[in-house]
Design a protein around this motif. Structure first.
Motif, short mmCIF file in Angstrom:
data_model
loop_
_atom_site.label_atom_id
_atom_site.label_comp_id
_atom_site.label_asym_id
_atom_site.label_seq_id
_atom_site.Cartn_x
_atom_site.Cartn_y
_atom_site.Cartn_z
N ARG A 258 53.44 41.16 64.56
CA ARG A 258 53.85 41.68 62.94
C ARG A 258 53.45 43.04 62.90
NH1 ARG A 258 52.11 36.36 59.90
NH2 ARG A 258 53.68 35.01 60.73
N ASP B 224 54.52 46.05 63.76
CA ASP B 224 55.75 46.81 62.47
C ASP B 224 56.10 46.87 61.73
OD1 ASP B 224 54.95 49.11 64.90
OD2 ASP B 224 56.91 47.65 66.26
N GLU B 225 55.46 45.81 60.71
CA GLU B 225 56.20 45.02 59.43
C GLU B 225 55.55 46.82 58.87
OE1 GLU B 225 54.73 41.17 58.83
OE2 GLU B 225 56.23 40.49 60.10
N GLN B 226 56.11 46.12 57.23
CA GLN B 226 55.11 47.31 56.16
C GLN B 226 55.11 46.31 55.07
OE1 GLN B 226 55.45 50.60 55.40
NE2 GLN B 226 56.35 50.58 58.33
N PRO B 227 54.27 46.47 54.91
CA PRO B 227 53.33 45.88 53.71
C PRO B 227 54.16 45.48 52.75
CG PRO B 227 51.69 48.00 54.19
CD PRO B 227 53.15 47.85 55.03
N VAL B 228 53.41 44.62 51.49
CA VAL B 228 53.97 44.77 50.11
C VAL B 228 52.83 44.19 49.62
CG1 VAL B 228 55.45 43.41 49.27
CG2 VAL B 228 55.73 43.78 51.37
N ARG B 229 53.01 45.18 48.25
CA ARG B 229 51.50 45.36 47.14
C ARG B 229 52.15 44.01 46.77
NH1 ARG B 229 48.39 48.55 47.10
NH2 ARG B 229 49.00 50.27 48.31
#
Length: 81
Positions: A68, A70-75
């Motif tokens: 995980r 490289d996953e982009q965080p989600v606010r």
């Protein structure tokens, strides 16, 4: 030839005769249980087994983290949870 991964080995027959004597004689070490001179099982102290399971859990978590990375965080707000 089978690899023996313990310093102490006992036959399944001797283990059946006196399991507590085998454990006491092992003094906290791993015991290989032999059947017809082949390893059929290993007996490890409870603390060793628990430490092994904790380590396997840690390795699994590390694999998840790497997967995980490289996953982009989600606010997300607390209200959305």
């Amino acid at each position: 030839m089978q690899r023996l991964a313990a310093q102490i080995a006992v036959s399944v027959s001797d283990l059946k005769k006196s399991p507590s004597a085998v454990l006491d004689g092992a003094d906290g070490e791993t015991v290989a249980v032999l059947n017809h001179n082949r390893v059929m099982a290993y007996m490890v102290p409870a603390a060793t087994y628990e430490a092994m399971m904790d380590r396997l859990d840690d390795l699994s978590l590390a694999d998840t983290i790497r997967a995980r990375a490289d996953e982009q965080p989600v606010r997300v707000s607390l209200d959305q949870l």
